[in-house]
Design a protein around this motif. Structure first.
Motif, mmCIF file in Angstrom:
data_model
loop_
_atom_site.group_PDB
_atom_site.id
_atom_site.type_symbol
_atom_site.label_atom_id
_atom_site.label_comp_id
_atom_site.label_asym_id
_atom_site.label_seq_id
_atom_site.Cartn_x
_atom_site.Cartn_y
_atom_site.Cartn_z
ATOM 1 N N MET A 176 0.850 -1.185 0.000
ATOM 2 C CA MET A 176 0.000 0.000 0.000
ATOM 3 C C MET A 176 0.882 1.230 0.000
ATOM 4 S SD MET A 176 -1.625 0.587 3.775
ATOM 5 C CE MET A 176 -1.775 2.345 3.986
ATOM 6 N N ASN A 177 0.363 2.298 -0.512
ATOM 7 C CA ASN A 177 1.093 3.554 -0.527
ATOM 8 C C ASN A 177 0.727 4.367 0.699
ATOM 9 O OD1 ASN A 177 2.309 3.055 -2.999
ATOM 10 N ND2 ASN A 177 0.559 3.846 -4.122
ATOM 11 N N ALA A 178 1.726 4.961 1.304
ATOM 12 C CA ALA A 178 1.512 5.849 2.436
ATOM 13 C C ALA A 178 2.698 6.794 2.485
ATOM 14 C CB ALA A 178 1.402 5.060 3.738
ATOM 15 N N SER A 179 2.512 7.915 3.108
ATOM 16 C CA SER A 179 3.618 8.858 3.212
ATOM 17 C C SER A 179 3.687 9.417 4.621
ATOM 18 C CB SER A 179 3.453 9.998 2.201
ATOM 19 O OG SER A 179 2.295 10.748 2.509
ATOM 20 N N THR A 180 4.839 9.949 4.933
ATOM 21 C CA THR A 180 5.057 10.540 6.241
ATOM 22 C C THR A 180 6.154 11.585 6.112
ATOM 23 O OG1 THR A 180 5.738 10.103 8.504
ATOM 24 C CG2 THR A 180 6.675 8.686 6.840
ATOM 25 N N THR B 84 -6.112 1.857 18.433
ATOM 26 C CA THR B 84 -4.790 1.985 17.815
ATOM 27 C C THR B 84 -3.902 2.903 18.645
ATOM 28 O OG1 THR B 84 -5.759 1.616 15.639
ATOM 29 C CG2 THR B 84 -3.570 2.618 15.703
ATOM 30 N N ALA B 85 -4.429 4.039 19.067
ATOM 31 C CA ALA B 85 -3.655 4.984 19.875
ATOM 32 C C ALA B 85 -3.226 4.347 21.193
ATOM 33 C CB ALA B 85 -4.478 6.245 20.137
ATOM 34 N N LYS B 86 -4.105 3.588 21.812
ATOM 35 C CA LYS B 86 -3.748 2.909 23.070
ATOM 36 C C LYS B 86 -2.643 1.889 22.840
ATOM 37 C CE LYS B 86 -8.273 3.499 25.190
ATOM 38 N NZ LYS B 86 -9.532 2.841 25.582
ATOM 39 N N GLY B 87 -2.744 1.123 21.767
ATOM 40 C CA GLY B 87 -1.704 0.141 21.456
ATOM 41 C C GLY B 87 -0.363 0.798 21.198
ATOM 42 N N MET B 88 -0.368 1.892 20.428
ATOM 43 C CA MET B 88 0.879 2.611 20.155
ATOM 44 C C MET B 88 1.453 3.195 21.445
ATOM 45 S SD MET B 88 -0.246 4.352 16.536
ATOM 46 C CE MET B 88 1.136 5.463 16.450
ATOM 47 N N SER B 89 0.593 3.669 22.312
ATOM 48 C CA SER B 89 1.053 4.207 23.601
ATOM 49 C C SER B 89 1.673 3.120 24.457
ATOM 50 C CB SER B 89 -0.117 4.848 24.353
ATOM 51 O OG SER B 89 -0.632 5.932 23.628
ATOM 52 N N MET B 90 1.065 1.933 24.434
ATOM 53 C CA MET B 90 1.612 0.816 25.208
ATOM 54 C C MET B 90 3.005 0.446 24.699
ATOM 55 S SD MET B 90 -1.932 -1.362 25.464
ATOM 56 C CE MET B 90 -1.213 -2.884 26.022
ATOM 57 N N LEU B 91 3.184 0.461 23.394
ATOM 58 C CA LEU B 91 4.502 0.177 22.820
ATOM 59 C C LEU B 91 5.503 1.248 23.242
ATOM 60 C CD1 LEU B 91 6.505 -1.300 21.019
ATOM 61 C CD2 LEU B 91 5.557 -0.012 19.070
ATOM 62 N N ALA B 92 5.106 2.517 23.179
ATOM 63 C CA ALA B 92 6.008 3.600 23.568
ATOM 64 C C ALA B 92 6.447 3.466 25.015
ATOM 65 C CB ALA B 92 5.322 4.951 23.346
ATOM 66 N N VAL B 93 5.532 3.125 25.901
ATOM 67 C CA VAL B 93 5.878 2.949 27.315
ATOM 68 C C VAL B 93 6.858 1.792 27.477
ATOM 69 C CG1 VAL B 93 4.953 2.267 29.575
ATOM 70 C CG2 VAL B 93 3.797 4.022 28.223
ATOM 71 N N ARG B 94 6.615 0.700 26.755
ATOM 72 C CA ARG B 94 7.544 -0.440 26.843
ATOM 73 C C ARG B 94 8.947 -0.041 26.384
ATOM 74 N NH1 ARG B 94 5.931 -5.668 24.123
ATOM 75 N NH2 ARG B 94 7.782 -6.327 25.261
ATOM 76 N N VAL B 95 9.039 0.709 25.301
ATOM 77 C CA VAL B 95 10.353 1.152 24.806
ATOM 78 C C VAL B 95 11.047 2.025 25.846
ATOM 79 C CG1 VAL B 95 11.524 2.563 23.062
ATOM 80 C CG2 VAL B 95 9.770 0.933 22.370
ATOM 81 N N THR C 282 12.281 3.717 13.175
ATOM 82 C CA THR C 282 11.053 4.507 13.288
ATOM 83 C C THR C 282 9.846 3.578 13.232
ATOM 84 O OG1 THR C 282 11.038 4.858 10.902
ATOM 85 C CG2 THR C 282 12.052 6.586 12.242
ATOM 86 N N PHE C 283 8.717 4.124 13.531
ATOM 87 C CA PHE C 283 7.472 3.365 13.516
ATOM 88 C C PHE C 283 6.416 4.188 12.803
ATOM 89 C CE2 PHE C 283 3.327 2.601 15.513
ATOM 90 C CZ PHE C 283 3.157 1.263 15.200
ATOM 91 N N HIS C 284 5.824 3.625 11.768
ATOM 92 C CA HIS C 284 4.749 4.291 11.045
ATOM 93 C C HIS C 284 3.508 3.432 11.177
ATOM 94 C CE1 HIS C 284 3.140 6.030 7.000
ATOM 95 N NE2 HIS C 284 2.536 6.533 8.047
ATOM 96 N N GLY C 285 2.772 3.667 12.229
ATOM 97 C CA GLY C 285 1.574 2.883 12.484
ATOM 98 C C GLY C 285 0.442 3.269 11.546
ATOM 99 N N VAL D 295 14.527 11.021 9.070
ATOM 100 C CA VAL D 295 14.839 10.419 10.371
ATOM 101 C C VAL D 295 14.941 8.905 10.225
ATOM 102 C CG1 VAL D 295 13.999 10.057 12.730
ATOM 103 C CG2 VAL D 295 13.767 12.299 11.657
ATOM 104 N N ALA D 296 14.050 8.313 9.416
ATOM 105 C CA ALA D 296 14.019 6.865 9.244
ATOM 106 C C ALA D 296 15.281 6.326 8.575
ATOM 107 C CB ALA D 296 12.784 6.468 8.438
#
Length: 98
Positions: free
Chosen positions: A16-20, A67-78, A31-34, A25-26
């Motif tokens: 799929m196409n996506a941009s950021t 999705t935001a909660k999952g990404m937040s959980m990952l950030a806290v783990r990191v 990096t993480f592009h959720g 930085v990547a």
């Protein structure tokens, strides 16, 4: 299955196409592009009025919040587990021939 009950895809099934704006930085750091699916009919395309309508539904909002909660959980783990960040950097360097 994630802790919050959502399916996590570690690898995209179809390209799929996506941009950021984090491209430069990547090239230097891991990096993480959720992403997440906005529930809509198959014929609905991005950047259309139909997509805007689908994105404004309660179901889409719930998906965004999970999705935001999952990404937040990952950030806290990191942040709390130095091994996760160190392993990510090691993997990044191995894949980029550093």
């Amino acid at each position: 299955m994630a802790v919050n009950g959502q399916k996590i895809m570690l690898k995209q099934e179809k390209p799929m196409n996506a941009s950021t704006d984090m491209g430069n930085v990547a090239h230097q750091f891991p990096t993480f592009h959720g992403a997440f699916i906005v529930p809509a009919d198959a014929e609905v395309t991005l950047h259309s009025s139909d997509f805007a309508q689908a994105a404004g539904t309660e179901e889409a909002h719930e998906t965004a919040m999970h999705t935001a909660k999952g990404m937040s959980m990952l950030a806290v783990r990191v942040l709390l587990d130095a091994n996760i960040a160190q392993n990510a950097m090691r993997d990044f360097r191995e894949r980029h021939d550093w």
